[in-house]
Design an enzyme around this catalytic site. Structure first.
Site, PDB file in Angstrom:
ATOM      1  N   SER A  67       0.826  -1.203   0.000  1.00 25.96           N
ATOM      2  CA  SER A  67       0.000   0.000   0.000  1.00 25.96           C
ATOM      3  C   SER A  67       0.865   1.260   0.000  1.00 25.96           C
ATOM      4  O   SER A  67       2.011   1.253   0.463  1.00 25.96           O
ATOM      5  CB  SER A  67      -0.909   0.009   1.230  1.00 25.96           C
ATOM      6  OG  SER A  67      -1.709  -1.149   1.250  1.00 25.96           O
ATOM      7  N   GLN A  68       0.270   2.347  -0.494  1.00 21.97           N
ATOM      8  CA  GLN A  68       0.898   3.670  -0.470  1.00 21.97           C
ATOM      9  C   GLN A  68       1.274   4.023   0.986  1.00 21.97           C
ATOM     10  O   GLN A  68       0.500   3.734   1.906  1.00 21.97           O
ATOM     11  CB  GLN A  68      -0.160   4.645  -0.996  1.00 21.97           C
ATOM     12  CG  GLN A  68       0.185   6.091  -0.999  1.00 21.97           C
ATOM     13  CD  GLN A  68      -1.063   6.946  -1.201  1.00 21.97           C
ATOM     14  OE1 GLN A  68      -2.193   6.494  -0.973  1.00 21.97           O
ATOM     15  NE2 GLN A  68      -0.866   8.161  -1.636  1.00 21.97           N
TER      16      GLN A  68
END
Ligand code: SAM
Length: 224
Positions: A67-68
Site C-alpha cells: 500500500s501507499q
C-alpha cells in the site's frame, strides 16, 4: 535491529515521512516513529527499491501490492494504538504494514492467503529481528479464533462488508479498520465495537484496494 542502514534510503524515508505523512496531517507519534524506522525499500522487489518511498502503491508480484505509505499511516493512526494491544492483520502482503504495527503494538497476528508472499514476509520480518509477529497462511476472513479476542483488527484488502467472524473476534471497546465496498472502489471504514451487538461506524475516505478473497470476502473468480 541488525541491518546496515544505507544513508540514501534513510534520507528518502525521512522525506517520505515529512511530506507525505506529517505534511498531510498524521500526528500520532508512534506511527511517525515507526515509519521513520521501518526500511520500506526492503519490502519491495529489488527493481522498485528506488521507488519504495514514493507516494503510491507498488507491485509486490502475485497480482498484489504494497500500500501507499500515506494509506499505511492513516490506517495505523485510525487504530489508536497505545502500545499494549493484541492486533490481528488480514493481508500480510509484503509485511511492511505488519512491521509498522509490530513497532507499536505488543503482539501482531497476521494472515495471508498467498503462501509465497507469506513466506517471503516471514523471512524478511524475522531477519529484521521482529519477535512479536505470528504468521498464518489461510483465509483471513475467518479470523484467528484460537487467539481471539483482539484489541484491534486491520484488513488491508477490500471487503464487501465487515466479515462476521472479524466482528465477533474483536473485543468490546476494540477498533477495526477496513476498506468496504465493491471490487474496484471502497470506503475506508473505522468501526468501534461498543457492545456485542453494536459497532459504531465512521467513514474515513474513498480508497481502492485489491479484493479480500475468501468465505466472507469476494469470490476468487468473479463471473465464473
Ligand atoms: N499490507 C500489505 C503490505 O504492507 O504490503 C499490503 C496488502 S495487499 C494490498 C492485500 C493482501 O491481502 C494481498 O497480499 C492478498 O493476497 C491478501 N489477501 C486477500 N484476501 C485474503 C484473505 N482472505 N486472507 C488473507 N489475505 C488475503
Amino acid at each position: 535491529m541488525g541491518w546496515n542502514e544505507d544513508p540514501h534510503y534513510r534520507d528518502l524515508r525521512k522525506r517520505m515521512v515529512e511530506y507525505q505523512i506529517v505534511g498531510r496531517g498524521v500526528r500520532d507519534r508512534g506511527v511517525i516513529e515507526a515509519m521513520l524506522k521501518v526500511p520500506r525499500h526492503l519490502f519491495v522487489p529489488p527493481p522498485y527499491r528506488e521507488e519504495a518511498y514514493n507516494d503510491y502503491p507498488l507491485s509486490i508480484g502475485r497480482g498484489q501490492t504494497i500500500s501507499q505509505p500515506y494509506m499505511v499511516a492513516v490506517m495505523t493512526e485510525a487504530l489508536e494504538l497505545k502500545g499494549d494491544e493484541k492486533v490481528l492483520e488480514i493481508g500480510t502482503g509484503s509485511g511492511y504494514q505488519t512491521a509498522v504495527l509490530a513497532e507499536i503494538a505488543s503482539e501482531v497476528f497476521t494472515i495471508e492467503r498467498d503462501p509465497l508472499l507469506a513466506e517471503r514476509a516471514r523471512e524478511l520480518l524475522e531477519s529484521l529481528g521482529y519477535r512479536n509477529i505470528h504468521f498464518r497462511v489461510g483465509d483471513g476472513t475467518l479470523g484467528w479464533p484460537e487467539e481471539a479476542p483482539f484489541d484491534r483488527i486491520i484488513v488491508t484488502a477490500a471487503a464487501p462488508s465487515i466479515p462476521k467472524p472479524l466482528r465477533e473476534q474483536l473485543r468490546v471497546g476494540g477498533i477495526i479498520v477496513i476498506p468496504v465496498g465493491g471490487r474496484y472502489g471502497q470506503t475506508l471504514v473505522k468501526g468501534k465495537k461498543v457492545s456485542d451487538e453494536k459497532m459504531e461506524i465512521e467513514e474515513l475516505f474513498d480508497c481502492a484496494f485489491v479484493p479480500l478473497v475468501g468465505e466472507y470476502g469476494f469470490p476468487e473468480n468473479p463471473g465464473l
